[in-house]
Motif scaffolding. Structure first.
Motif, PDB file in Angstrom:
ATOM      1  N   UNK A 272     -19.854  -2.526  -3.033  1.00 47.97           N
ATOM      2  CA  UNK A 272     -20.923  -1.553  -2.890  1.00 47.97           C
ATOM      3  C   UNK A 272     -22.069  -1.685  -3.706  1.00 47.97           C
ATOM      4  N   UNK A 273     -22.008  -2.276  -4.776  1.00 46.95           N
ATOM      5  CA  UNK A 273     -23.005  -2.499  -5.785  1.00 46.95           C
ATOM      6  C   UNK A 273     -24.046  -3.665  -5.393  1.00 46.95           C
ATOM      7  N   UNK A 274     -23.230  -4.759  -4.672  1.00 47.28           N
ATOM      8  CA  UNK A 274     -24.006  -5.852  -4.178  1.00 47.28           C
ATOM      9  C   UNK A 274     -24.733  -5.217  -2.822  1.00 47.28           C
ATOM     10  N   UNK A 275     -24.076  -4.483  -2.165  1.00 47.52           N
ATOM     11  CA  UNK A 275     -24.677  -4.024  -0.779  1.00 47.52           C
ATOM     12  C   UNK A 275     -25.908  -3.219  -1.143  1.00 47.52           C
ATOM     13  N   UNK A 276     -26.006  -2.380  -2.077  1.00 42.74           N
ATOM     14  CA  UNK A 276     -26.915  -1.402  -2.588  1.00 42.74           C
ATOM     15  C   UNK A 276     -28.159  -2.332  -3.199  1.00 42.74           C
ATOM     16  N   UNK A 277     -27.797  -3.422  -3.841  1.00 41.30           N
ATOM     17  CA  UNK A 277     -28.829  -4.185  -4.666  1.00 41.30           C
ATOM     18  C   UNK A 277     -29.574  -4.983  -3.419  1.00 41.30           C
ATOM     19  N   UNK A 278     -29.117  -5.194  -2.282  1.00 45.33           N
ATOM     20  CA  UNK A 278     -29.806  -5.839  -1.212  1.00 45.33           C
ATOM     21  C   UNK A 278     -30.720  -5.204  -0.572  1.00 45.33           C
ATOM     22  N   UNK A 279     -30.168  -3.762  -0.460  1.00 46.08           N
ATOM     23  CA  UNK A 279     -30.874  -2.760   0.169  1.00 46.08           C
ATOM     24  C   UNK A 279     -31.971  -2.094  -0.725  1.00 46.08           C
ATOM     25  N   UNK A 280     -31.866  -2.442  -1.996  1.00 46.60           N
ATOM     26  CA  UNK A 280     -32.745  -1.771  -2.995  1.00 46.60           C
ATOM     27  C   UNK A 280     -32.479  -0.225  -3.247  1.00 46.60           C
ATOM     28  N   UNK A 281     -31.148  -0.096  -3.034  1.00 49.99           N
ATOM     29  CA  UNK A 281     -30.817   1.390  -3.273  1.00 49.99           C
ATOM     30  C   UNK A 281     -30.578   1.769  -4.536  1.00 49.99           C
ATOM     31  N   UNK A 282     -31.679   2.138  -5.207  1.00 52.56           N
ATOM     32  CA  UNK A 282     -31.719   2.321  -6.801  1.00 52.56           C
ATOM     33  C   UNK A 282     -30.512   3.051  -7.322  1.00 52.56           C
ATOM     34  N   UNK A 283     -30.745   4.493  -6.834  1.00 54.99           N
ATOM     35  CA  UNK A 283     -29.683   5.483  -7.298  1.00 54.99           C
ATOM     36  C   UNK A 283     -28.134   5.156  -7.277  1.00 54.99           C
ATOM     37  N   UNK A 284     -27.815   4.315  -6.050  1.00 51.90           N
ATOM     38  CA  UNK A 284     -26.421   3.945  -6.012  1.00 51.90           C
ATOM     39  C   UNK A 284     -26.149   2.697  -6.928  1.00 51.90           C
ATOM     40  N   UNK A 285     -27.039   1.712  -7.394  1.00 54.89           N
ATOM     41  CA  UNK A 285     -26.923   0.746  -7.892  1.00 54.89           C
ATOM     42  C   UNK A 285     -26.834   1.347  -9.544  1.00 54.89           C
ATOM     43  N   UNK A 286     -27.575   2.456  -9.858  1.00 57.30           N
ATOM     44  CA  UNK A 286     -27.468   3.006 -11.213  1.00 57.30           C
ATOM     45  C   UNK A 286     -26.138   3.703 -11.465  1.00 57.30           C
ATOM     46  N   UNK A 287     -25.713   4.523 -10.509  1.00 64.95           N
ATOM     47  CA  UNK A 287     -24.407   4.963 -10.280  1.00 64.95           C
ATOM     48  C   UNK A 287     -23.198   3.992 -10.720  1.00 64.95           C
ATOM     49  N   UNK A 288     -23.246   3.164  -9.926  1.00 63.51           N
ATOM     50  CA  UNK A 288     -22.115   2.015  -9.836  1.00 63.51           C
ATOM     51  C   UNK A 288     -22.231   1.035 -11.112  1.00 63.51           C
ATOM     52  N   UNK A 289     -23.322   0.965 -11.667  1.00 63.88           N
ATOM     53  CA  UNK A 289     -23.421   0.226 -12.988  1.00 63.88           C
ATOM     54  C   UNK A 289     -23.065   1.280 -14.158  1.00 63.88           C
ATOM     55  N   UNK A 290     -23.486   2.479 -14.027  1.00 66.82           N
ATOM     56  CA  UNK A 290     -22.938   3.190 -15.136  1.00 66.82           C
ATOM     57  C   UNK A 290     -21.378   3.797 -15.089  1.00 66.82           C
ATOM     58  N   UNK A 291     -20.916   3.673 -13.690  1.00 64.98           N
ATOM     59  CA  UNK A 291     -19.361   3.853 -13.675  1.00 64.98           C
ATOM     60  C   UNK A 291     -18.600   2.300 -14.186  1.00 64.98           C
ATOM     61  N   UNK A 292     -19.203   1.231 -14.014  1.00 63.64           N
ATOM     62  CA  UNK A 292     -18.454   0.176 -14.534  1.00 63.64           C
ATOM     63  C   UNK A 292     -18.613   0.032 -15.965  1.00 63.64           C
ATOM     64  N   UNK A 293     -19.734   0.568 -16.589  1.00 62.70           N
ATOM     65  CA  UNK A 293     -20.008   0.587 -17.837  1.00 62.70           C
ATOM     66  C   UNK A 293     -19.038   1.360 -18.478  1.00 62.70           C
ATOM     67  N   UNK A 294     -18.654   2.957 -17.976  1.00 66.36           N
ATOM     68  CA  UNK A 294     -18.030   3.781 -18.557  1.00 66.36           C
ATOM     69  C   UNK A 294     -16.460   3.141 -18.546  1.00 66.36           C
ATOM     70  N   UNK A 295     -16.036   2.878 -17.615  1.00 70.60           N
ATOM     71  CA  UNK A 295     -14.685   2.226 -17.346  1.00 70.60           C
ATOM     72  C   UNK A 295     -14.318   1.317 -18.587  1.00 70.60           C
ATOM     73  N   UNK A 296     -15.333   0.162 -18.608  1.00 72.46           N
ATOM     74  CA  UNK A 296     -15.163  -0.827 -19.823  1.00 72.46           C
ATOM     75  C   UNK A 296     -15.098  -0.426 -21.058  1.00 72.46           C
TER      76      UNK A 296
END
Length: 318
Positions: A272-296
């Motif tokens: 999902x984050x790769x697809x969102x980067x390609x579409x420049x869907x910034x809110x989704x990229x931010x949400x996925x990045x924050x979820x990854x960071x939170x879990x880590x």
């Protein structure tokens, strides 16, 4: 020496502070990317008036700190916003993808953790033998090969040549549990080969360091069988570093699945984050990045707390 609850509380506060800094870095890094989100969404033929109107509706005309704190407050309320590409609520979009990623990580852990523990224990018991050398060679080779290469080799062997496993991990909400397990066997094997070496070598090293201690020699001199020496005396003291490495590798499984999910077209959070980067869907990229960071961060914090709790010197400071 500080009490265990106090040490754990300090780690939790440090984890929350780290998560806040990471959220700031994520928001700033995405905001400073080249290009304009409004232009990307509307296209190059958009008029300046329509671009300005979209920027205003997205809040892009506001100062950076205002946008950041507005986004942070929404996230704390569980509102990640709306996807620019699909118009769907990001929470609804992310939830099934996150569950798919967690399921893949869980299946990988079910395969990797027992193999790492058994392999590490046997390598420690038969250290410097042919078996030990073979185990070390295989694990070092597996961790040295890039995951995408391992994935393509497994696809070639089991999907193309043998035809016994699917090359694409195509699952959806209607796929039953057996179909999901079958679909993720190759991705799980790819991730297993990537994390197995670290866990196995740490298990081996921890046990070898303990087998030379005097209390181990005393137990052997009393005639205690080797397996009882290992189970009753060596393993309880080796758990702290071993569990720490296992939890850290589980953190890697959650956040390091992006390449594997893209190769196998698995509908997880990484894809999902790769697809969102390609579409420049910034809110989704931010949400996925924050979820990854939170879990880590949470899993790293868990590893830190477990290492403290399982350390007898901290449990019995006197």
């Amino acid at each position: 020496m500080a009490s265990i609850p106090k040490i754990i509380a300090q780690r939790i506060v440090l984890g929350l502070l780290t998560l806040w800094v990471v959220s700031l870095v994520i928001f700033a890094g995405i905001q400073f990317l080249p290009g304009d989100v409004a232009t990307e969404v509307l296209g190059q033929s958009a008029t300046p008036e329509s671009i300005a109107a979209l920027r205003e509706s997205l809040g892009l005309d506001l100062p950076f700190h205002v946008r950041y704190f507005s986004w942070l407050m929404d996230v704390l309320r569980g509102d990640f916003g709306t996807s620019l590409a699909t118009g769907r609520d990001i929470g609804e979009l992310v939830r099934p993808r996150l569950l798919n990623t967690l399921f893949l990580a869980l299946m990988t852990a079910i395969i990797a953790v027992p193999l790492a523990l058994v392999g590490g224990i046997l390598a420690a018991l038969y250290r410097n033998t042919l078996f030990d050398r073979i185990i070390n060679t295989i694990t070092l080779a597996s961790v040295s090969v890039p995951e995408f290469f391992t994935a393509y080799v497994l696809i070639l062997i089991f999907a193309v040549n043998a035809g016994i496993l699917p090359s694409l991990a195509d699952v959806d909400a209607s796929t039953d549990i057996l179909g999901r397990i079958t679909a993720i066997i190759l991705p799980a094997l790819t991730l297993t080969l990537g994390v197995l070496a670290h866990m196995m070598r740490m298990t081996r090293t921890s046990i070898i360091n303990l087998l030379g201690n005097q209390y181990i020699e005393t137990a052997r001199l009393k005639g205690m069988p080797e397996w009882r020496v290992l189970v009753q005396h060596a393993l309880p003291n080796a758990w702290a570093p071993v569990v720490t490495v296992i939890v850290l590798n589980l953190a890697y499984l959650i956040t390091g699945v992006v390449v594997v999910e893209v190769v196998f077209v698995y509908p997880g959070l990484g894809q999902l984050i790769v697809d969102s980067v390609q579409k420049r869907d910034i809110p989704v990229v931010q949400a996925c990045s924050l979820i990854f960071a939170s879990v880590y961060i949470i899993l790293n914090l868990t590893a830190d707390v477990l290492s403290i709790v399982m350390n007898p010197r901290l449990m019995h400071p006197k």
